[in-house]
Design a protein around this motif. Structure first.
Motif, short mmCIF file in Angstrom:
data_model
loop_
_atom_site.label_atom_id
_atom_site.label_comp_id
_atom_site.label_asym_id
_atom_site.label_seq_id
_atom_site.Cartn_x
_atom_site.Cartn_y
_atom_site.Cartn_z
N GLU A 1 71.95 -4.02 11.68
CA GLU A 1 70.63 -3.77 11.14
C GLU A 1 70.20 -4.91 10.22
O GLU A 1 69.05 -5.33 10.25
N ASN A 4 68.78 -7.83 12.17
CA ASN A 4 67.41 -7.62 12.67
C ASN A 4 66.38 -7.79 11.56
O ASN A 4 65.33 -8.40 11.75
N SER A 53 60.78 -1.53 16.92
CA SER A 53 61.37 -0.96 15.71
C SER A 53 60.26 -0.63 14.73
O SER A 53 59.17 -1.20 14.78
N LYS A 54 60.57 0.28 13.83
CA LYS A 54 59.59 0.68 12.80
C LYS A 54 59.21 -0.54 11.95
O LYS A 54 58.04 -0.75 11.64
#
Length: 185
Positions: A1, A4, A53-54
């Motif tokens: 994470e 990203n 993704s958000k």
């Protein structure tokens, strides 16, 4: 994470701040800078902001038109693949498009036996496989990528492990990210 988020920050947010002029950002678009003759956006790149993704969606929401103007976006729905089908007169491609099917969904179902849904459902049910692997296979084939180049591009050994159920998508992402960092070093 973390990888990203770090990529979102360095590739988009930092670039937006660097390229800001009088409160606006003016990217450059070109048809001659990309080896494949596809259009390219630079300084900053507006075309590849990840929206799966958000966090990526939030970055994209920061882009708005100046008052009195309109921001236009388009998804060409595999335009290059459609043109290739038309000019090559490839029977299978022409049939897929004539039926209104998603070409990348079709390729995805051919590559991954566990993709067990209708072709046009692949995009929503298996976005990783469709977007990260099969689009590269499709575009690589029409732009003449070599087998070795494609294998390197999609990290074929990891794809095989994913396809065979030996690793999960999350493990694949972590291993691919680690592998890419090693290649950049």
């Amino acid at each position: 994470e973390w990888g990203n988020l770090s990529k979102l920050k360095s590739t988009y947010i930092d670039a937006f701040l660097r390229e800001e002029y009088e409160g606006r950002i003016y990217p450059t678009y070109s048809l001659t800078t990309c080896k494949t003759a596809r259009s390219a956006s630079q300084n900053p790149n507006f075309q590849n902001i990840p929206v799966h993704s958000k966090e990526g969606k939030r970055v994209k929401q920061a882009i708005e038109a100046k008052e009195g103007n309109v921001l236009v976006g388009s998804d060409l729905q595999a335009c290059e693949m459609r043109l290739f089908a038309l000019y090559s007169q490839d029977v299978l491609l022409t049939e897929i498009f004539a039926k209104g099917l998603d070409i990348h969904g079709k390729v995805c179902k051919d590559i991954f036996p566990y993709v067990d849904c209708e072709i046009n459902e692949v995009k929503s049910k298996f976005p990783f496989e469709r977007n990260e692997v099969t689009k590269r296979v499709g575009f690589g084939s029409i732009y003449g990528i070599s087998g070795r180049g494609l294998a390197r591009n999609i990290n074929a050994s990891l794809i095989t492990q994913l396809k065979d159920g030996k690793i999960t998508r999350e493990e694949f992402e972590a291993l691919r990210y680690s592998d890419e960092q090693g290649q950049d070093a």
